[in-house]
Scaffold this active site. Structure first.
Site, PDB file in Angstrom:
ATOM      1  N   SER A 267      38.907  35.786  36.841  1.00 27.80           N
ATOM      2  CA  SER A 267      39.172  35.317  38.197  1.00 27.80           C
ATOM      3  C   SER A 267      39.554  33.858  38.089  1.00 27.80           C
ATOM      4  CB  SER A 267      37.933  35.390  39.108  1.00 27.80           C
ATOM      5  OG  SER A 267      37.689  36.704  39.540  1.00 27.80           O
ATOM      6  N   SER A 305      41.248  40.392  38.124  1.00 28.95           N
ATOM      7  CA  SER A 305      41.052  38.956  38.310  1.00 28.95           C
ATOM      8  C   SER A 305      41.105  38.607  39.794  1.00 28.95           C
ATOM      9  CB  SER A 305      42.157  38.198  37.566  1.00 28.95           C
ATOM     10  OG  SER A 305      41.955  36.814  37.640  1.00 28.95           O
ATOM     11  N   ASP A 307      41.756  36.266  42.301  1.00 25.88           N
ATOM     12  CA  ASP A 307      42.468  34.995  42.352  1.00 25.88           C
ATOM     13  C   ASP A 307      42.580  34.549  43.804  1.00 25.88           C
ATOM     14  OD1 ASP A 307      42.714  35.570  39.676  1.00 25.88           O
ATOM     15  OD2 ASP A 307      44.868  35.931  39.721  1.00 25.88           O
TER      16      ASP A 307
END
Lengths: 380, 380, 380, 380
Positions: A267, A305, A307
């Site tokens: 992340s 991830s 984000d």
């Protein structure tokens, strides 16, 4: 090799350039480091080039006046974790909120408080960064702090919306231990200063990026509007990217020898501050350009991830106890927004590299380890 | 019965209820009140009419096979609060996730876990309802429970996304006390059953709606597809609406004599379960129709009300440890979705009224009180 | 008057209307019908009650200063269609844009220009309403008009974003004929006036709603801020709703004897104007409340209905040729937004009923016909 | 300079590498071209490296079985424009729709049809690309074609949602002339083939990118699931990017000597086809990664650039006349989606460079001209 030496000396403008692939391991080949910098703890100090755009005096998010950052680091036993607090202004955020917005680049994440920021376009607590399983504790701590400062919360006025953003540091840290406590949030908040560390500190302690050690990084850019200087600053919690995907500004592609966990479960959090007066819709557009900065580094926003980019403007405070029905605000004309977009792209890219370069190699839970990008660079 | 006679006599204020369709003109007809119900604790028992659509056998969200609901109520001192847990299926949600989606009707709220539901279109924990300041504790408890059941979380697999939805019960309850603890979440989860209470229980304990006592309510509808029966069930945490804005299905507009806090600082959570096979985009469309149900009650999604709808389908389980690259799923043809939309609108409307009617009058923090809608109805 | 007596006598089907607030209990009271209106062409004239909120002087969107509306009606052969143009201000919209926002309630629609309104938060052409298959022609006409007024478009400055919103009038009109031409757009624009017709005119000519004749309707509300009056006005193109689903403010549910096409293939467009200074994020929140107005009428945003709301504020003009980097704007404090939300809900509800009541029964393509809601009401 | 020669010869693996800045004009310095390729009309032929990922046999979107592309080019007088049609399958799209989704990277654009694709998750016409002011004409042509093939449209069934995406070619072309006609759409559709041209053809005729000539480009990637091969193909209409911002995969930054219009008023459309079975939510995630491909080229999604990505899957057809309530579909497990993300990022990057490299220098309206990236590369 001599020719390579010439390639990277370029005395005068100091460009550092990509330099081919090591045929034995398929990875890009090394660079001789710049020697003019002593600290070697930032991307620029190691010779990476981010173009001619002017940075703020400290090249950090704190170049935006009033912004400060504090860490609490927990590095004991199998825990490599912590809290990082970003204080958007020195006052009481609940009483004096700031225009803000969020862009969810990839929503595989557990951050708290984003729904309300999106709806109301404002921020009313410090922004807390931490590991995935400390979000609840961070939320509780921010609520308790807001109540202690504002006894009317939940009584004669509404509640408060704590913003806590997270990455999963479970590769290096025992995230199941849930070792962070509310007092650690208090500590991070109390440590807040315009002068703060980068790398493996606070929330960044146990983070990884592109197979290297990740962490907290920051950068800033100076902008010109109406004949005066404004600033945009970015702070990242970098914990994303598959080993081998990293691209440096010069095209080199560092990859660690031991890749460790390869599947992306990382992340990245990008927090953007500016003193340019923007409405929340504009801040959302600004936040969205963090994604272009991440992509410049080789990210394709991997499935696993989370984000997230959050942007706020310090140019105007939205008073909780406003007496007037209307607030007089300056708003940037939409046609003038490109410099902000570019500043976000560039400073996000640089902040991530600063996070990586400020971090030394680390060994953590289960004998997992992450090498330092700095060492890779210095070994070239 | 005498009181019901008065209720429908049109003397004085001339209200009417609907009772199916007049065969001569195809339009709805006035209703004779239900007399067969002793409890008087549901909207139907008090004669409110929701049209001819068939409900499930218990007219609750648990009519969707496998769904269960548990409460933990904290009613002591100045606290009127609790947790309500909705278990979408009896298995381990982390190992067997469900397709899910969220619609943020009005994002003035602090619910956790929605970003990931939106991105991945799936749900991997029970859904927890509680007060605004217990979200952090709810998050921590759901994480600890998931870890205890799945030791690989945060180690050899990713983390877990706890979903905790909230309303502000601060008018009747001392929300600053942050009195709920993780063990109360465990209690709510352990209490889960297909047979559960409505009204002022669990998360609904201290909630208010339209100036009356609010709380937990539920309803269901039966649908026909491909020659067999399916079910959609809705459960609400009702804590929204200004005094005087409530509209009953018959057009009456109950309002309490003492309005208490008038400014809307409430919220409403609508959880929708169905066994119709839907992809997450369709579930999002289904969730969005909760807003039409709220509007039928007189809501205009007030600024201060965090109105959130979450929908999930039990028709297929998304295995965490799936070996195959592809999952064979049935998906409803888009043209057949209207019955689901109507079922959400109707069951949301009914669930809110059930929440209110199942609740008795309550006195809470600071001598604040909320009358019962049931008493208003029985007094007509 | 005799017919009104019957309307409210409660004999037979016992309906009631509201008439303000009972002072003893603060609740709404039954209503004596309006007798002062001769035209019987608006919902109020027929005795429908929309509460005590003050309307603007004409109860139309043109109560917002500067807003005008023009129609071009094409009612020949099998065509029952047209254009309706809403001019947000009398100047050149391209040179002086307005803050604007869109809420897509249900995106089963073919409207043009919404993506850019969402991104930039501004409107730079009049808003054109028409049938689904005339969007392309409307787009072309708005482009040509903008070019004729601004020779720099597409040369030394950017292009222009025409906003054309649509409903499918194919039940009454031969939509395949694509009979509308660009000159009809010019005609609608030239006809623009603060004094304009409602019902089966312009884009509303062939529209249907809840099995009755639909069309163009409008309403307005007056708001108080900072000691002075502001206005919010709504104009709808009403072409939605299944026969039998319509609910009047008094709870009655008119349904036509012959239902015609039952499956919902309609749509509804809601255009909202206000002189309250709002940023585009706030305008989006305001637009979203149109959905609550539609739901009050019995809509559940059916799958096939493209339900779109667009809101703009006339309080500030965003100059295309702005010299300054910053624009000084007043912005409403977020906590003061509820009156706008309520005004949208109420005026949307009323505008739809006005659209229906201003329309007489119509016969169109394929001997399809739609009865008039007015006739239904007068027959009671 | 000798050392540079060695740097770029790298015989054996043919890497082409960035090579510093020309001190006289601030632009990156040239490279000696690869000589082993005869056509020199693709990025790979000119030695640019896109990593080891396998492309489809033709490295075009038509590697996805059933996809074809047709152009109509209008290059006369001051007009440099056209239509490009992408046919997702050879059948009637209205009768057999495909799952689809859109990501609006930057919504400064006038594309039509996206609202419905977002809501319903499906595509029911070919995808048409053209200039900004030909959208209306494209919409009309697609409607007329759909009606001619499906006489029930707008009569006994609903309407049709034409998808027309656009960029502003006004720098090289007289966009005010609105010279494209509906018959040109027919021509483009009839020209559709799996074997189609790239560069300055069809919609790409007058487009610009990074100060060079832009246009139509395409690329593809092969993926492995469940032991068999799947394909993802990307086609771009490239008309974005400021002169000087372009970054080649090797880090070089070509910029034209004459920059022409510098302010970004471009746009880029990315159309993505795949035969991997995906639900529309997944297609939206896939589409979003087009943004990372653009950013790899140096884009920061400039304010004035309407950047839109549309993705569809050919793996299942959604029948308009479906008899069953449910459709049996395979859906990719979410954890397996990363290869698709990476394929989009890579193929978008490559398709843009192919668009540029396939285009020769062009002179257009007002003596404006755009040099060819190919010439820049060959001059190195």
């Amino acid at each position: 090799m001599a020719s390579f030496g010439r390639l990277f000396s370029f005395s005068g403008n100091g460009f550092s350039l990509f330099n081919g692939v090591n045929e034995s391991n398929g990875c890009p080949m090394p660079l001789t480091p710049h020697s003019s910098d002593n600290s070697l703890s930032s991307a620029r100090a190691l010779g990476l080039d981010f173009g001619a755009a002017e940075t703020g005096p400290t090249n950090t998010i704190a170049d935006v006046a009033g912004v400060s950052v504090g860490h609490h680091t927990l590095n004991e036993g199998n825990c490599r974790t912590g809290f990082t607090a970003i204080l958007p202004h020195p006052g009481d955020l609940f009483r004096e909120k700031l225009p803000a917005a969020v862009d969810v680049i990839n929503g595989y994440g557990k951050s708290a408080g984003l729904i309300q920021v999106e709806e109301l376009g404002s921020l009313e607590t410090p922004v807390l960064l931490t590991n995935t399983f400390a979000v609840g504790t961070g939320v509780n701590a921010l609520i308790r702090r807001a109540i202690s400062q504002n006894s009317d919360i939940g009584r004669s006025t509404g509640t408060v919306n704590p913003v806590v953003l997270e990455c999963n540091d479970g590769y290096l840290s025992d995230i199941q231990a849930m070792a962070l406590r509310e007092e650690h949030v208090v500590s991070a908040l109390e440590n807040a200063s315009a002068d703060f560390e980068q790398g493996s500190v606070g929330a960044g302690t146990g983070m990884s990026a592109f197979g290297f050690k990740g962490g907290i990084g920051t950068a800033s850019r100076v902008l010109q509007y109406s004949g005066r200087k404004f600033t945009l600053g970015t702070l990242v919690l970098a914990n994303f990217g598959r080993p081998g995907d990293l691209v440096l500004p010069d095209g080199r592609r560092p990859c660690p020898k031991e890749k460790g966990q390869i599947e992306e479960r990382g992340s990245v959090i990008v927090v953007i501050a500016t003193d340019v007066p923007l409405e929340s819709r504009q801040l959302k557009r600004v936040a969205k350009r963090a994604g272009s900065g991440l992509a410049r580094l080789g990210s394709f926003y991997g499935n696993g991830s989370g984000d997230i980019a959050l942007a706020f403007s310090t140019a105007c405070r939205l008073r909780h106890d406003e007496k007037s029905d209307f607030i007089a605000r300056d708003i940037l004309h939409e046609d003038k927004i490109d410099p902000l977009f570019l500043a976000v792209a560039q400073s996000t890219q640089e902040a991530v590299l600063n996070a990586m370069i400020a971090s030394t190699a680390m060994r953590g839970r289960g004998r997992h380890k992450r090498p330092a990008l700095r060492d890779w660079l210095l070994a070239r």
